[in-house]
Design a protein around this motif. Structure first.
Motif, mmCIF file in Angstrom:
data_model
loop_
_atom_site.group_PDB
_atom_site.id
_atom_site.type_symbol
_atom_site.label_atom_id
_atom_site.label_comp_id
_atom_site.label_asym_id
_atom_site.label_seq_id
_atom_site.Cartn_x
_atom_site.Cartn_y
_atom_site.Cartn_z
ATOM 1 N N PRO A 153 40.399 40.405 40.985
ATOM 2 C CA PRO A 153 39.674 41.454 41.707
ATOM 3 C C PRO A 153 39.977 42.849 41.165
ATOM 4 C CG PRO A 153 40.685 39.894 43.235
ATOM 5 C CD PRO A 153 41.225 39.584 41.872
ATOM 6 N N GLY A 154 38.948 43.697 41.150
ATOM 7 C CA GLY A 154 39.125 45.071 40.712
ATOM 8 C C GLY A 154 39.286 45.188 39.210
ATOM 9 N N VAL A 155 39.944 46.268 38.801
ATOM 10 C CA VAL A 155 40.272 46.478 37.383
ATOM 11 C C VAL A 155 41.516 45.662 37.068
ATOM 12 C CG1 VAL A 155 40.975 48.181 35.664
ATOM 13 C CG2 VAL A 155 39.259 48.777 37.380
ATOM 14 N N ALA A 156 41.520 44.989 35.919
ATOM 15 C CA ALA A 156 42.637 44.102 35.587
ATOM 16 C C ALA A 156 43.151 44.368 34.182
ATOM 17 C CB ALA A 156 42.219 42.645 35.702
ATOM 18 N N LEU A 157 44.467 44.308 34.044
ATOM 19 C CA LEU A 157 45.125 44.253 32.739
ATOM 20 C C LEU A 157 45.272 42.781 32.410
ATOM 21 C CD1 LEU A 157 46.748 45.602 30.397
ATOM 22 C CD2 LEU A 157 48.770 45.426 31.874
ATOM 23 N N PHE A 158 44.664 42.341 31.293
ATOM 24 C CA PHE A 158 44.526 40.905 31.075
ATOM 25 C C PHE A 158 44.611 40.561 29.602
ATOM 26 C CE2 PHE A 158 41.866 36.994 30.750
ATOM 27 C CZ PHE A 158 42.564 36.194 31.645
ATOM 28 N N ASP A 159 45.375 39.521 29.318
ATOM 29 C CA ASP A 159 45.435 38.941 27.975
ATOM 30 C C ASP A 159 44.257 37.981 27.841
ATOM 31 O OD1 ASP A 159 45.908 37.491 25.668
ATOM 32 O OD2 ASP A 159 47.766 36.581 26.374
ATOM 33 N N HIS A 160 43.228 38.418 27.121
ATOM 34 C CA HIS A 160 41.973 37.676 27.049
ATOM 35 C C HIS A 160 42.026 36.493 26.090
ATOM 36 C CE1 HIS A 160 42.068 40.882 24.084
ATOM 37 N NE2 HIS A 160 41.236 40.189 23.329
ATOM 38 N N ARG A 161 43.163 36.305 25.422
ATOM 39 C CA ARG A 161 43.303 35.173 24.508
ATOM 40 C C ARG A 161 44.139 34.039 25.098
ATOM 41 N NH1 ARG A 161 43.866 37.205 18.238
ATOM 42 N NH2 ARG A 161 41.982 38.502 18.191
ATOM 43 N N ALA A 162 45.232 34.374 25.758
ATOM 44 C CA ALA A 162 46.135 33.337 26.261
ATOM 45 C C ALA A 162 46.483 33.495 27.735
ATOM 46 C CB ALA A 162 47.424 33.315 25.436
ATOM 47 N N GLY A 163 46.130 34.609 28.355
ATOM 48 C CA GLY A 163 46.408 34.800 29.771
ATOM 49 C C GLY A 163 47.863 35.101 30.089
ATOM 50 N N ILE A 164 48.651 35.498 29.070
ATOM 51 C CA ILE A 164 50.071 35.782 29.308
ATOM 52 C C ILE A 164 50.222 37.004 30.211
ATOM 53 C CG2 ILE A 164 52.246 36.427 28.201
ATOM 54 C CD1 ILE A 164 51.285 34.848 25.727
ATOM 55 N N ILE A 165 49.401 38.028 29.958
ATOM 56 C CA ILE A 165 49.394 39.222 30.802
ATOM 57 C C ILE A 165 48.210 39.110 31.750
ATOM 58 C CG2 ILE A 165 49.196 41.734 30.875
ATOM 59 C CD1 ILE A 165 50.231 41.791 27.991
ATOM 60 N N ARG A 166 48.442 39.254 33.049
ATOM 61 C CA ARG A 166 47.360 39.235 34.030
ATOM 62 C C ARG A 166 47.830 40.014 35.262
ATOM 63 N NH1 ARG A 166 49.765 34.356 33.484
ATOM 64 N NH2 ARG A 166 50.753 33.488 35.343
ATOM 65 N N GLU A 167 47.251 41.170 35.477
ATOM 66 C CA GLU A 167 47.704 42.054 36.547
ATOM 67 C C GLU A 167 46.531 42.851 37.098
ATOM 68 O OE1 GLU A 167 50.624 45.964 37.120
ATOM 69 O OE2 GLU A 167 50.746 44.753 35.296
ATOM 70 N N SER A 168 46.393 42.849 38.412
ATOM 71 C CA SER A 168 45.374 43.667 39.050
ATOM 72 C C SER A 168 45.853 45.114 39.112
ATOM 73 C CB SER A 168 45.087 43.156 40.467
ATOM 74 O OG SER A 168 44.172 44.015 41.116
ATOM 75 N N PRO A 171 41.191 48.684 42.775
ATOM 76 C CA PRO A 171 39.728 48.817 42.709
ATOM 77 C C PRO A 171 39.314 49.857 41.676
ATOM 78 C CG PRO A 171 40.591 49.901 44.663
ATOM 79 C CD PRO A 171 41.743 49.166 44.051
ATOM 80 N N PRO A 172 38.151 49.670 41.059
ATOM 81 C CA PRO A 172 37.696 50.663 40.077
ATOM 82 C C PRO A 172 37.288 51.953 40.765
ATOM 83 C CG PRO A 172 36.006 49.020 40.452
ATOM 84 C CD PRO A 172 37.221 48.561 41.194
ATOM 85 N N PRO A 173 37.493 53.098 40.115
ATOM 86 C CA PRO A 173 37.034 54.366 40.702
ATOM 87 C C PRO A 173 35.514 54.441 40.654
ATOM 88 C CG PRO A 173 37.823 54.718 38.468
ATOM 89 C CD PRO A 173 38.130 53.284 38.808
ATOM 90 N N PRO A 174 34.893 55.154 41.586
ATOM 91 C CA PRO A 174 33.433 55.326 41.517
ATOM 92 C C PRO A 174 33.053 56.016 40.212
ATOM 93 C CG PRO A 174 34.308 56.071 43.628
ATOM 94 C CD PRO A 174 35.484 55.846 42.739
ATOM 95 N N MET A 175 32.094 55.455 39.521
ATOM 96 C CA MET A 175 31.661 56.058 38.262
ATOM 97 C C MET A 175 30.256 55.589 37.916
ATOM 98 S SD MET A 175 33.670 53.888 35.288
ATOM 99 C CE MET A 175 35.142 53.367 36.176
#
Length: 199
Positions: A153-168, A171-175
């Motif tokens: 949910p929301g904006v995420a810091l994510f390792d898109h190859r292996a999923g080692i890093i995954r952190e919410s 919520p995204p700022p209005p833009m």
């Protein structure tokens, strides 16, 4: 991601062999507009998602007359994700029918495929009475191809190859986002096969 479910309470007559609808669920998952940031942290690839209100909606109906997965044409990756979800949930003998409604442009870096995968995995679980965690959804999706972190949910810091890093990250700022399409497409698998450490 948003979802709805429907269970069929009907049972066949004794000795009668009929196809039964065991469960049904619809889930929507957002696309993205590229990434807010992307790079490498201590040798681990990462991105920061930029979710937008543009959704893939996937309905999964589970039937008793399996095994098998029925999916629309050109949705082989999504079908593979559902098969792996069924195996993960120890329900590989049922049949799954997918209905996909995805207006997100393909091959433009907007996570159209990731949205399909995440919604299909989550809907398969819900149709069988199991709520999949973002981590479970991510691991199954990543077993198919590199995947955006839109299941978080929301904006995420994510390792898109292996999923080692995954952190919410909240919520995204209005833009408002203005995106220009100058043509061309991106193949997610081919793009992520490039060695970014070479100079």
């Amino acid at each position: 991601m948003a979802s709805s479910t429907d269970k069929s309470p009907e049972d066949p007559e004794e000795g009668e062999e009929v196809t039964r609808l065991l469960g049904s669920a619809t889930v929507r998952a957002p696309g993205v507009c590229g990434e807010l940031a992307q790079g490498v942290i201590e040798g681990i690839h990462f991105l920061v998602t930029c979710p937008v209100d543009f959704y893939s909606r996937v309905k999964v109906d589970i039937y008793s007359d399996g095994p098998g997965v029925e999916a629309p044409q050109d949705c082989d990756k999504t079908a593979a994700a559902v098969r792996r979800t069924l195996f993960h949930l120890k329900n590989a003998k049922v049949r799954a029918k997918l209905t996909i409604n995805n207006p997100i442009p393909r091959g433009k870096g907007m996570a159209s495929s990731s949205a399909d995968l995440a919604a299909a995995i989550a809907a398969t679980g819900l149709a069988l009475g199991e709520e999949m965690s973002p981590y479970q959804i991510a691991q199954i999706a990543l077993s198919i191809e590199p995947t955006d972190g839109i299941m978080i949910p929301g904006v995420a810091l994510f390792d898109h190859r292996a999923g080692i890093i995954r952190e919410s990250l909240g919520p995204p700022p209005p833009m408002e986002i203005v995106a220009l399409d100058l043509g061309g497409t991106v193949d997610t698998v081919q793009f992520n096969m490039v060695d970014r450490f070479q100079r």
